[in-house]
Design an enzyme around this catalytic site. Structure first.
Site, PDB file in Angstrom:
ATOM      1  N   ASP A   1      37.890  29.373  34.334  1.00 41.85           N
ATOM      2  CA  ASP A   1      37.982  30.519  33.704  1.00 41.85           C
ATOM      3  C   ASP A   1      38.501  30.251  32.370  1.00 41.85           C
ATOM      4  O   ASP A   1      39.192  29.378  31.969  1.00 41.85           O
ATOM      5  CB  ASP A   1      38.847  31.397  34.522  1.00 41.85           C
ATOM      6  CG  ASP A   1      38.253  31.855  35.694  1.00 41.85           C
ATOM      7  OD1 ASP A   1      37.338  31.712  36.261  1.00 41.85           O
ATOM      8  OD2 ASP A   1      39.138  32.920  36.429  1.00 41.85           O
ATOM      9  N   ASP A   2      38.227  31.484  31.515  1.00 40.34           N
ATOM     10  CA  ASP A   2      38.999  31.635  30.228  1.00 40.34           C
ATOM     11  C   ASP A   2      38.496  30.841  29.086  1.00 40.34           C
ATOM     12  O   ASP A   2      38.880  30.826  28.036  1.00 40.34           O
ATOM     13  CB  ASP A   2      40.172  31.332  30.313  1.00 40.34           C
ATOM     14  CG  ASP A   2      41.220  32.482  31.125  1.00 40.34           C
ATOM     15  OD1 ASP A   2      40.451  33.163  31.818  1.00 40.34           O
ATOM     16  OD2 ASP A   2      42.294  32.291  31.330  1.00 40.34           O
TER      17      ASP A   2
ATOM     18  N   HIS B   1      33.467  36.968  32.278  1.00 37.09           N
ATOM     19  CA  HIS B   1      35.016  37.350  32.371  1.00 37.09           C
ATOM     20  C   HIS B   1      35.563  38.211  31.544  1.00 37.09           C
ATOM     21  O   HIS B   1      36.501  38.064  30.949  1.00 37.09           O
ATOM     22  CB  HIS B   1      35.698  35.849  32.509  1.00 37.09           C
ATOM     23  CG  HIS B   1      36.731  35.830  32.964  1.00 37.09           C
ATOM     24  ND1 HIS B   1      37.191  36.307  34.285  1.00 37.09           N
ATOM     25  CD2 HIS B   1      38.171  35.297  32.545  1.00 37.09           C
ATOM     26  CE1 HIS B   1      38.577  36.001  34.485  1.00 37.09           C
ATOM     27  NE2 HIS B   1      38.978  35.341  33.530  1.00 37.09           N
TER      28      HIS B   1
ATOM     29  N   HIS C   1      39.352  39.645  28.060  1.00 38.72           N
ATOM     30  CA  HIS C   1      40.344  39.227  29.245  1.00 38.72           C
ATOM     31  C   HIS C   1      41.250  40.287  29.643  1.00 38.72           C
ATOM     32  O   HIS C   1      42.642  40.350  29.696  1.00 38.72           O
ATOM     33  CB  HIS C   1      41.281  38.034  29.042  1.00 38.72           C
ATOM     34  CG  HIS C   1      41.597  37.240  30.241  1.00 38.72           C
ATOM     35  ND1 HIS C   1      42.925  37.447  30.906  1.00 38.72           N
ATOM     36  CD2 HIS C   1      41.169  36.220  30.745  1.00 38.72           C
ATOM     37  CE1 HIS C   1      42.969  36.772  31.843  1.00 38.72           C
ATOM     38  NE2 HIS C   1      42.166  36.004  31.874  1.00 38.72           N
TER      39      HIS C   1
ATOM     40  N   HIS D   1      41.139  26.560  35.278  1.00 38.38           N
ATOM     41  CA  HIS D   1      41.004  26.871  33.903  1.00 38.38           C
ATOM     42  C   HIS D   1      40.501  25.860  33.183  1.00 38.38           C
ATOM     43  O   HIS D   1      41.393  24.895  33.053  1.00 38.38           O
ATOM     44  CB  HIS D   1      42.398  27.596  33.437  1.00 38.38           C
ATOM     45  CG  HIS D   1      42.718  28.864  34.285  1.00 38.38           C
ATOM     46  ND1 HIS D   1      43.157  28.851  35.522  1.00 38.38           N
ATOM     47  CD2 HIS D   1      42.455  30.145  33.990  1.00 38.38           C
ATOM     48  CE1 HIS D   1      43.505  29.987  35.901  1.00 38.38           C
ATOM     49  NE2 HIS D   1      42.910  31.143  34.929  1.00 38.38           N
TER      50      HIS D   1
END
Length: 261
Positions: free
Chosen positions: A80-81, A131, A135, A222
């Site tokens: 993620d991210d 995603h 965020h 991540h």
């Protein structure tokens, strides 16, 4: 008068002592460590769900797919991210060395900054999930704002955008799920994580991954959101261990479906 003065002073001292000895109520624990790394926009704590209990229209353990060998032992690695320099590229290199496929849940504003890394993710055969743009906690946004988060990210990713979405912080509710479904996305959560937003020491990190070693585990990691060197190193160590145990690594099946905007 003097006797009364001493009595009052003695009573005051007793109250002070009793107050000092009385246990204090514990402070409310936080549900996640705060991610202090700089981002292009303000962020909250890392992706930690309020509950791992499955909810309608949500998926944690990916379902079977015609493109996945039903007899294979599979671990779904999800990142993620990102994309994030230099960790996305480092993770891609480690995955490529072991012919491992993963799913990257990308943040739109990071995609806009690093479109070259999106091309490399696609070239490596990995899936790309939505995603959101910046965020945001989707439960705090209006329906149009949620749709805008998805649209901006999909526009930045292009035709490689998959029909799957992971809500930041795992934060969702009935309304968000409805908007997500209407926008053409399947909500994907996770079954396990390694607390890598805190970048634990490698032995501790590996312990988390060992606990997540079972067929069809969906591991939250991540590649972005801050410094992730221990994530890169832990994945580098664990991939050959997993392979020796007969595991394969594939994209989340629901994220193999292209998103139709």
């Amino acid at each position: 008068m003097l006797g009364k003065g001493f009595a009052a002073l003695a009573a005051a001292l007793i109250l002070v002592v009793l107050s000092a000895c009385t246990p204090r109520a514990p402070e409310s624990p936080t549900t996640a460590a705060s991610d202090q790394a700089a981002r292009p926009a303000p962020t909250k704590s890392p992706d930690v769900p309020n509950s791992l209990a499955p909810e309608p229209e949500e998926s944690q353990s990916p379902s079977a797919s015609a493109t996945v060998d039903p007899n294979a032992k599979v671990i779904y690695l999800t990142f993620d991210d990102g994309p994030w320099v230099p960790y996305t590229q480092q993770i891609l290199d480690v995955l490529a060395k072991h012919d491992a496929t993963a799913t990257f849940f990308v943040v739109g504003e990071m995609v806009a900054q690093h479109p070259d890394l999106i091309k490399k993710i696609v070239a490596g055969g990995h899936a790309i999930g939505n995603h959101t743009w910046d965020h945001s906690d989707l439960t705090t946004l209006s329906d149009p704002a949620i749709r805008d988060q998805f649209k901006r990210t999909a526009r930045a990713v292009g035709p490689s955008m998959a029909a799957c979405m992971r809500p930041p912080y795992g934060s969702t509710n009935e309304r968000v799920r409805a908007v997500t479904k209407d926008a053409g996305y399947k909500t994907i959560l996770w079954t396990d994580w390694a607390v890598d937003w805190d970048q634990p020491p490698i032995p501790e990190f590996l312990g988390y991954l060992e606990d997540a070693t079972y067929d069809k585990s969906n591991i939250l990691l991540h590649d972005g959101g801050g410094d992730r060197p221990n994530t890169v190193e832990a994945v580098r160590i664990m991939l050959p261990r997993w392979i020796k145990r007969g595991f394969t690594f594939q994209a989340v099946p629901q994220c193999l479906v292209p998103h139709s905007s």
